[in-house]
Enzyme design. Structure first.
Site, PDB file in Angstrom:
ATOM      1  N   GLY A  44       0.833  -1.191   0.000  1.00 25.45           N
ATOM      2  CA  GLY A  44       0.000   0.000   0.000  1.00 25.45           C
ATOM      3  C   GLY A  44       0.867   1.239   0.000  1.00 25.45           C
ATOM      4  O   GLY A  44       2.020   1.206   0.448  1.00 25.45           O
ATOM      5  N   GLN A  49       3.125  10.034   0.856  1.00 24.33           N
ATOM      6  CA  GLN A  49       4.393   9.300   0.842  1.00 24.33           C
ATOM      7  C   GLN A  49       5.210   9.598  -0.409  1.00 24.33           C
ATOM      8  O   GLN A  49       6.398   9.310  -0.448  1.00 24.33           O
ATOM      9  CB  GLN A  49       4.145   7.798   0.966  1.00 24.33           C
ATOM     10  CG  GLN A  49       3.577   7.396   2.307  1.00 24.33           C
ATOM     11  CD  GLN A  49       3.377   5.918   2.378  1.00 24.33           C
ATOM     12  OE1 GLN A  49       2.333   5.393   1.990  1.00 24.33           O
ATOM     13  NE2 GLN A  49       4.381   5.214   2.873  1.00 24.33           N
ATOM     14  N   CYS A  93       6.587   0.238   6.882  1.00 25.88           N
ATOM     15  CA  CYS A  93       6.088   1.395   6.131  1.00 25.88           C
ATOM     16  C   CYS A  93       7.177   1.860   5.170  1.00 25.88           C
ATOM     17  O   CYS A  93       8.344   1.962   5.562  1.00 25.88           O
ATOM     18  CB  CYS A  93       5.713   2.522   7.091  1.00 25.88           C
ATOM     19  SG  CYS A  93       5.093   4.007   6.279  1.00 25.88           S
ATOM     20  N   LEU A  94       6.772   2.146   3.940  1.00 26.02           N
ATOM     21  CA  LEU A  94       7.744   2.619   2.955  1.00 26.02           C
ATOM     22  C   LEU A  94       8.392   3.926   3.384  1.00 26.02           C
ATOM     23  O   LEU A  94       9.517   4.219   2.998  1.00 26.02           O
ATOM     24  CB  LEU A  94       7.068   2.782   1.590  1.00 26.02           C
ATOM     25  CG  LEU A  94       6.476   1.512   0.982  1.00 26.02           C
ATOM     26  CD1 LEU A  94       5.788   1.830  -0.340  1.00 26.02           C
ATOM     27  CD2 LEU A  94       7.529   0.448   0.811  1.00 26.02           C
ATOM     28  N   HIS A 135      -3.885   1.691   7.865  1.00 23.36           N
ATOM     29  CA  HIS A 135      -2.535   2.261   7.813  1.00 23.36           C
ATOM     30  C   HIS A 135      -2.453   3.379   6.769  1.00 23.36           C
ATOM     31  O   HIS A 135      -1.947   4.473   7.050  1.00 23.36           O
ATOM     32  CB  HIS A 135      -1.537   1.140   7.483  1.00 23.36           C
ATOM     33  CG  HIS A 135      -0.123   1.579   7.316  1.00 23.36           C
ATOM     34  ND1 HIS A 135       0.854   1.279   8.232  1.00 23.36           N
ATOM     35  CD2 HIS A 135       0.495   2.294   6.333  1.00 23.36           C
ATOM     36  CE1 HIS A 135       2.010   1.789   7.815  1.00 23.36           C
ATOM     37  NE2 HIS A 135       1.820   2.407   6.662  1.00 23.36           N
ATOM     38  N   GLU A 136      -2.956   3.109   5.559  1.00 21.46           N
ATOM     39  CA  GLU A 136      -2.850   4.109   4.490  1.00 21.46           C
ATOM     40  C   GLU A 136      -3.752   5.317   4.753  1.00 21.46           C
ATOM     41  O   GLU A 136      -3.367   6.454   4.460  1.00 21.46           O
ATOM     42  CB  GLU A 136      -3.150   3.482   3.127  1.00 21.46           C
ATOM     43  CG  GLU A 136      -2.218   2.353   2.725  1.00 21.46           C
ATOM     44  CD  GLU A 136      -0.734   2.674   2.818  1.00 21.46           C
ATOM     45  OE1 GLU A 136      -0.339   3.853   2.692  1.00 21.46           O
ATOM     46  OE2 GLU A 136       0.055   1.735   3.028  1.00 21.46           O
ATOM     47  N   HIS A 139      -2.077   7.756   6.917  1.00 22.42           N
ATOM     48  CA  HIS A 139      -1.182   8.668   6.188  1.00 22.42           C
ATOM     49  C   HIS A 139      -1.936   9.897   5.685  1.00 22.42           C
ATOM     50  O   HIS A 139      -1.394  11.009   5.701  1.00 22.42           O
ATOM     51  CB  HIS A 139      -0.519   7.968   5.001  1.00 22.42           C
ATOM     52  CG  HIS A 139       0.679   7.172   5.358  1.00 22.42           C
ATOM     53  ND1 HIS A 139       1.819   7.708   5.924  1.00 22.42           N
ATOM     54  CD2 HIS A 139       0.929   5.842   5.223  1.00 22.42           C
ATOM     55  CE1 HIS A 139       2.709   6.762   6.128  1.00 22.42           C
ATOM     56  NE2 HIS A 139       2.191   5.616   5.708  1.00 22.42           N
TER      57      HIS A 139
END
Length: 179
Positions: A44, A49, A93-94, A135-136, A139
């Site tokens: 995701g 991000q 997480c990226l 999670h997304e 963000h």
């Protein structure tokens, strides 16, 4: 390829603006986001991000080397319902490479969103999909792993993250597991 912004970049603390589904540039953005997500072995990715403060996320929790890429693009997603006893599980997480952080989340989520044509949809899921949706969407509200974990874990996670960055962690790395 789009750059993946890493914590503590201020763009990751920004509450994102709604998307206008008639904005055709979102189709290109979604493709670029998916490319960045797959290249970094993520499941995701959210627009902040990649430095864009719009309410758009791309998810593909089923992809691996043996399946087709089938990303879901969600514009203006909002959580409608969460269910179940909260479960603590490790999340990477990226934008926080090098660490896996224990995060408490409810195991099931139902989310309303628009697709790239502006049509309203709902998606629901448990397990990885339920966790990824939460999670997304975090963000889009300006929250990273570090704002989503308990205060006690946050101190350990930030220390581990600084160590991982010093060792050259890249988006997609989750080598240090915080306990």
């Amino acid at each position: 390829m789009l750059k993946i912004y890493q914590s503590p970049d201020p763009v990751l603390a920004t509450v994102c603006e709604p998307c206008d589904p008639s904005d055709k540039s979102l189709q290109k953005l979604a493709k670029q986001m998916a490319h960045a997500m797959y290249k970094s072995n993520g499941c995701g990715i959210a627009a902040p991000q990649v430095g864009i403060t719009k309410r758009i996320i791309v998810i593909d929790v089923d992809y691996d080397d043996e399946t087709e890429k089938d990303p879901i693009v969600l514009l203006n997603p909002e959580i409608l319902e969460l269910r179940g006893e909260p479960v603590v599980a490790g999340e990477g997480c990226l934008s926080c490479p090098g660490v896996t952080v224990p995060i408490e989340r409810q195991p099931w989520a139902r989310v309303r969103y628009q697709d790239l044509d502006g049509e309203l949809w709902e998606i629901e899921g448990d397990g990885l999909l339920g966790r990824c949706l939460q999670h997304e969407i975090d963000h889009l509200e300006g929250r990273t792993l570090f704002e989503s974990c308990s205060p006690e874990v946050r101190l350990k996670a930030l220390a581990a993250y600084e160590q991982a960055r010093a060792e050259g962690a890249r988006p997609g790395d989750t080598s240090i597991e915080v306990e």
